[in-house]
Design an enzyme around this catalytic site. Structure first.
Site, PDB file in Angstrom:
ATOM      1  N   HIS A   5      -3.830 -29.821  50.731  1.00 16.78           N
ATOM      2  CA  HIS A   5      -4.042 -27.816  50.364  1.00 16.78           C
ATOM      3  C   HIS A   5      -5.166 -27.927  49.267  1.00 16.78           C
ATOM      4  O   HIS A   5      -4.250 -28.235  48.585  1.00 16.78           O
ATOM      5  CB  HIS A   5      -2.250 -28.037  49.489  1.00 16.78           C
ATOM      6  CG  HIS A   5      -1.019 -27.841  50.730  1.00 16.78           C
ATOM      7  ND1 HIS A   5      -1.193 -26.514  51.785  1.00 16.78           N
ATOM      8  CD2 HIS A   5      -0.281 -29.437  51.385  1.00 16.78           C
ATOM      9  CE1 HIS A   5      -0.299 -27.086  51.855  1.00 16.78           C
ATOM     10  NE2 HIS A   5      -0.150 -28.138  52.701  1.00 16.78           N
ATOM     11  N   GLY A  23       2.818 -24.667  57.260  1.00 14.34           N
ATOM     12  CA  GLY A  23       3.713 -24.234  57.131  1.00 14.34           C
ATOM     13  C   GLY A  23       4.941 -24.771  57.530  1.00 14.34           C
ATOM     14  O   GLY A  23       4.728 -26.616  57.434  1.00 14.34           O
ATOM     15  N   GLU A  32      -5.670 -25.029  48.124  1.00 14.81           N
ATOM     16  CA  GLU A  32      -5.117 -23.647  46.978  1.00 14.81           C
ATOM     17  C   GLU A  32      -4.077 -24.115  45.861  1.00 14.81           C
ATOM     18  O   GLU A  32      -4.568 -22.988  45.603  1.00 14.81           O
ATOM     19  CB  GLU A  32      -3.901 -23.002  47.788  1.00 14.81           C
ATOM     20  CG  GLU A  32      -2.602 -23.596  48.405  1.00 14.81           C
ATOM     21  CD  GLU A  32      -2.927 -23.790  50.264  1.00 14.81           C
ATOM     22  OE1 GLU A  32      -3.891 -24.440  50.893  1.00 14.81           O
ATOM     23  OE2 GLU A  32      -1.859 -24.016  50.562  1.00 14.81           O
ATOM     24  N   LYS A  39      -0.201 -10.157  40.588  1.00 20.13           N
ATOM     25  CA  LYS A  39       0.282  -8.987  38.925  1.00 20.13           C
ATOM     26  C   LYS A  39      -1.290 -10.030  37.660  1.00 20.13           C
ATOM     27  O   LYS A  39      -1.147  -9.147  37.089  1.00 20.13           O
ATOM     28  CB  LYS A  39       1.576 -10.770  38.551  1.00 20.13           C
ATOM     29  CG  LYS A  39       1.810 -10.042  37.012  1.00 20.13           C
ATOM     30  CD  LYS A  39       3.205  -9.173  37.492  1.00 20.13           C
ATOM     31  CE  LYS A  39       3.758  -8.794  36.434  1.00 20.13           C
ATOM     32  NZ  LYS A  39       4.469  -7.726  36.371  1.00 20.13           N
ATOM     33  N   CYS A  50      -3.522 -27.863  56.673  1.00 22.50           N
ATOM     34  CA  CYS A  50      -2.026 -28.673  57.074  1.00 22.50           C
ATOM     35  C   CYS A  50      -1.340 -28.795  57.857  1.00 22.50           C
ATOM     36  O   CYS A  50      -2.077 -28.603  59.384  1.00 22.50           O
ATOM     37  CB  CYS A  50      -1.550 -28.234  55.837  1.00 22.50           C
ATOM     38  SG  CYS A  50      -0.084 -29.307  55.594  1.00 22.50           S
ATOM     39  N   TYR A  51      -0.340 -27.907  57.750  1.00 21.78           N
ATOM     40  CA  TYR A  51       0.317 -26.908  60.003  1.00 21.78           C
ATOM     41  C   TYR A  51      -0.999 -26.291  60.803  1.00 21.78           C
ATOM     42  O   TYR A  51      -1.073 -26.197  61.637  1.00 21.78           O
ATOM     43  CB  TYR A  51       1.780 -26.372  59.809  1.00 21.78           C
ATOM     44  CG  TYR A  51       2.513 -26.310  60.726  1.00 21.78           C
ATOM     45  CD1 TYR A  51       2.715 -26.695  61.258  1.00 21.78           C
ATOM     46  CD2 TYR A  51       1.333 -24.680  61.746  1.00 21.78           C
ATOM     47  CE1 TYR A  51       3.511 -26.302  62.541  1.00 21.78           C
ATOM     48  CE2 TYR A  51       2.049 -24.239  62.953  1.00 21.78           C
ATOM     49  CZ  TYR A  51       3.172 -25.299  63.555  1.00 21.78           C
ATOM     50  OH  TYR A  51       3.731 -25.319  65.224  1.00 21.78           O
ATOM     51  N   SER A  64       8.336   1.932  32.372  1.00 25.99           N
ATOM     52  CA  SER A  64       9.618   1.152  31.936  1.00 25.99           C
ATOM     53  C   SER A  64       9.142   0.492  30.501  1.00 25.99           C
ATOM     54  O   SER A  64       9.457  -0.912  30.024  1.00 25.99           O
ATOM     55  CB  SER A  64      10.278  -0.366  32.523  1.00 25.99           C
ATOM     56  OG  SER A  64       8.823  -1.049  33.149  1.00 25.99           O
ATOM     57  N   GLY A  65       8.138   0.247  30.165  1.00 23.43           N
ATOM     58  CA  GLY A  65       7.055  -0.419  29.422  1.00 23.43           C
ATOM     59  C   GLY A  65       6.171  -1.877  29.467  1.00 23.43           C
ATOM     60  O   GLY A  65       5.786  -2.768  29.529  1.00 23.43           O
ATOM     61  N   GLY A  66       6.974  -2.427  31.085  1.00 22.67           N
ATOM     62  CA  GLY A  66       6.606  -3.361  31.564  1.00 22.67           C
ATOM     63  C   GLY A  66       4.990  -3.060  31.961  1.00 22.67           C
ATOM     64  O   GLY A  66       4.270  -1.896  32.471  1.00 22.67           O
ATOM     65  N   VAL A  67       4.110  -4.022  32.425  1.00 25.09           N
ATOM     66  CA  VAL A  67       2.645  -4.314  32.886  1.00 25.09           C
ATOM     67  C   VAL A  67       2.301  -3.145  34.322  1.00 25.09           C
ATOM     68  O   VAL A  67       1.552  -2.474  34.283  1.00 25.09           O
ATOM     69  CB  VAL A  67       2.260  -5.249  32.812  1.00 25.09           C
ATOM     70  CG1 VAL A  67       0.428  -5.769  33.349  1.00 25.09           C
ATOM     71  CG2 VAL A  67       2.694  -6.242  32.120  1.00 25.09           C
ATOM     72  N   ASP A  68       3.503  -3.776  34.908  1.00 31.86           N
ATOM     73  CA  ASP A  68       3.118  -3.016  36.371  1.00 31.86           C
ATOM     74  C   ASP A  68       2.921  -1.254  35.468  1.00 31.86           C
ATOM     75  O   ASP A  68       2.811  -1.041  36.670  1.00 31.86           O
ATOM     76  CB  ASP A  68       4.297  -3.199  37.338  1.00 31.86           C
ATOM     77  CG  ASP A  68       3.712  -4.694  37.551  1.00 31.86           C
ATOM     78  OD1 ASP A  68       3.406  -5.120  37.255  1.00 31.86           O
ATOM     79  OD2 ASP A  68       5.054  -5.347  37.474  1.00 31.86           O
ATOM     80  N   SER A  69       4.177  -0.776  35.718  1.00 28.24           N
ATOM     81  CA  SER A  69       4.880   0.777  35.942  1.00 28.24           C
ATOM     82  C   SER A  69       3.606   1.185  34.629  1.00 28.24           C
ATOM     83  O   SER A  69       2.826   2.312  35.151  1.00 28.24           O
ATOM     84  CB  SER A  69       5.905   1.353  35.236  1.00 28.24           C
ATOM     85  OG  SER A  69       6.303   0.472  34.220  1.00 28.24           O
ATOM     86  N   SER A  70       3.366   0.165  33.669  1.00 27.46           N
ATOM     87  CA  SER A  70       2.440   0.975  32.897  1.00 27.46           C
ATOM     88  C   SER A  70       0.784   1.186  33.384  1.00 27.46           C
ATOM     89  O   SER A  70       0.256   2.082  33.196  1.00 27.46           O
ATOM     90  CB  SER A  70       1.692   0.555  31.898  1.00 27.46           C
ATOM     91  OG  SER A  70       3.425  -0.148  30.689  1.00 27.46           O
TER      92      SER A  70
END
Ligand code: XMP
Length: 529
Positions: free
Chosen positions: A185, A68, A187, A385, A95-96, A239-245
């Site tokens: 870090h 942070g 990550e 994602k 870290c923090y 919408s044809g995108g990944v998420d809604s599909s």
């Protein structure tokens, strides 16, 4: 304060979990990504939204304190909740997070030391569960540091495992209480063994087995959707995108024909995209799909409009109107399905404490129309994602959809600076599909975050054969990015760019000049409008 997503949801509740307390680092999400990649379910909560009852209900196997921007030497700086320590759970402070861990347990942290930022090397002087099988005593290892303060005196029970010149307490451990802290870090990818160090914490120290897989998620989410929806009816904006599909296919697997998808075609999609949506969802997955060609309406209302924000607003408003119209024709529905992802619902601690400036109003086509009184079905709320893509593959959704580059809701409208017309959209579609075809042929598609063409509102002079041309110019854009927030230009070879430019000028009548946009973000944005 709205709370993060319901952590007692069945999909997550059956899995081993780690709690990440966010102290406002820019890279907190990466901790969660690394953990999920090793099969561990985790959630990010603001450090100050973690009362004892909530942590108990979540029942984590360990807790991570993120980095942070604050300094523990400042009076008002954030602290971990006392229960984190009273719980007896293993803790990793980064870290923090390491500094507040040390400070709260009786160590000393001081400011005013030389700032260490970026790549650094640590000497491994001991061993502990975190370094087991990864860092050997005596080795020198690369890490990524970003700090000003440092620990000067360890709390009781701790010992040093690795140190650097700037950070004598780069990795500390209290094996008895299972408390660990890193000044660096783990990550970020610039700490090459960071993901393994985190995995040692979750698997060896906390005892996680890595039971979070997309196969398990799929089966559990299907049960959850059935329980939520009952015999109700669900509509989903595709919408044809990944998420809604992915959301649509998953919901369909759960409730079959109780789901109807509505695809509002604004006429500003790329070449072949509408056909692909229809053939994939209606023909292949047998999903009830309404394909509404509203291109006349959208293009009509966009006529004469040149302002980018105005374009977005018109498209957003029309999308909702058309969606509602189609939905009313169906006789209404009880639920609205959305492809909301975890990054959209994480309530991060803002480093500045204030809202950020709106650069562009990102209207997500497929978003919740205001005033629609339906309950939400959001089966992807717990996923990142890359997990959505993995789930899409698990559901056998074609790679062309699952691996697709992001595409903005307003579509080609924001890639045609100036007025949008059907002719311009047709011209741009031709340019764009040659460009993407060449990218695919060269095997570069997956290395690029987004690639697209822009139709420029300028005409330039050229020469073709013996004749003079006076046609339009276009720009090509390709960027690498991890989240769309920042982006770098993709370094195509000159040979590749020349090949694409040649094809475009030769094959697309009306275009006689091709440029390549080499602006990074910031200061540019990814889209031109
Ligand atoms: P910018 O251009 O702001 O884009 O650097 C960052 C990411 O957001 C996408 N984008 C949009 N997505 N509606 C959307 O759904 C929009 O109005 C919109 N504008 C930009 C862009 O494609 C990139 O992935």
């Amino acid at each position: 304060m709205t709370l993060p997503p319901d952590s007692t949801a069945p999909a997550a509740a059956r899995h081993e979990r780690i709690l990440i307390l966010d102290f406002g680092s820019q890279v907190t999400q990466l901790i969660a990504r690394r953990l999920r990649e090793s099969g561990v379910y985790c959630e990010i909560w603001p450090f100050n939204a973690a009362p004892e009852a909530r942590i108990r209900a979540f029942n984590p196997k360990g807790i991570i304190f993120s980095g942070g921007p604050a300094s523990v030497t400042e009076g008002e700086s954030p602290r971990a909740p006392d229960y984190a320590f009273a719980s007896g759970l293993p803790i990793l402070g980064i870290c923090y997070g390491q500094q507040t861990l040390a400070h709260q347990l009786g160590g000393t942290v001081e400011g005013g030391h030389a700032r260490e930022f970026g790549r650094a090397h640590v000497d491994v002087t001991g061993d502990c569960a975190i370094t087991q099988g990864i860092w050997a005593k005596g080795a020198r290892e690369q890490v990524w540091m970003s700090h000003g303060d440092r620990i000067t005196e360890l709390p009781p029970g701790f010992r040093v495992v690795a140190s650097s010149e700037g950070a004598p307490f780069a990795l500390i451990a209290d094996d008895k209480r299972h408390y660990y802290g890193t000044m660096f870090h783990p990550e970020v990818v610039h700490t090459p063994h960071g993901a393994q160090l985190l995995k040692n914490f979750t698997h060896l120290v906390c005892g996680c087995t890595g039971d979070w897989t997309m196969g398990a998620f799929r089966a559990e989410m299907i049960e959850k959707i059935r329980a939520q929806v009952g015999s109700g009816r669900v509509v989903c904006g595709l919408s044809g995108g990944v998420d809604s599909s992915v959301a649509a296919v998953l919901i369909h697997e759960a409730i079959g024909d109780q789901l109807t998808c509505i695809y509002v075609d604004h006429g500003l999609m790329r070449a072949g995209e509408s056909e692909q949506v229809v053939s994939t969802f209606r023909d292949r997955f047998n999903i009830k799909l309404i394909h509404r060609d509203a291109s006349d309406l959208f293009l009509g209302q966009l006529s004469g409009v040149t302002d980018p924000e105005q374009k977005r607003k018109i498209i957003g408003r029309l999308f909702i109107e058309v969606f509602e119209e189609e939905q009313n024709k169906l006789g209404g529905a009880d639920f609205l399905a959305q492809g909301t992802l975890y990054p959209d619902v994480i309530e991060s601690v803002s480093a500045t404490g204030g809202p950020s400036v709106t650069i562009k109003s990102h209207h997500n086509v497929g978003g919740l129309p205001e005033g629609m009184r339906m309950k939400l079905v959001e089966p992807l709320r717990e996923l990142f994602k890359d997990e959505v893509r993995a789930l899409g593959r698990e559901l056998a959704i074609p790679e062309a959809i699952v691996g697709r580059h992001p595409f903005p809701g307003p579509g080609l409208a924001i890639r045609i600076p100036g007025e949008v017309t059907r002719e311009k959209a047709d011209l741009l579609r031709k340019v764009d599909s040659i460009y993407l075809e060449e990218i695919r042929t060269a095997g570069l598609y997956d290395a690029i975050w987004q690639a697209f063409a822009v139709l420029l509102p300028v005409r330039t002079v050229g020469v073709m054969g013996d004749g003079r041309t006076y046609d339009q110019a276009c720009a090509l854009r390709a960027v690498t990015s991890t989240d769309g927030m920042t982006a770098d230009v993709y370094p195509f070879s000159m040979e590749f760019l020349s090949r694409v430019a040649n094809r475009i000028v030769n094959e697309v009548r009306g275009i006689n000049r091709v440029t390549y946009d080499i602006t990074s973000k910031p200061p540019g944005t990814i889209e031109w409008e």
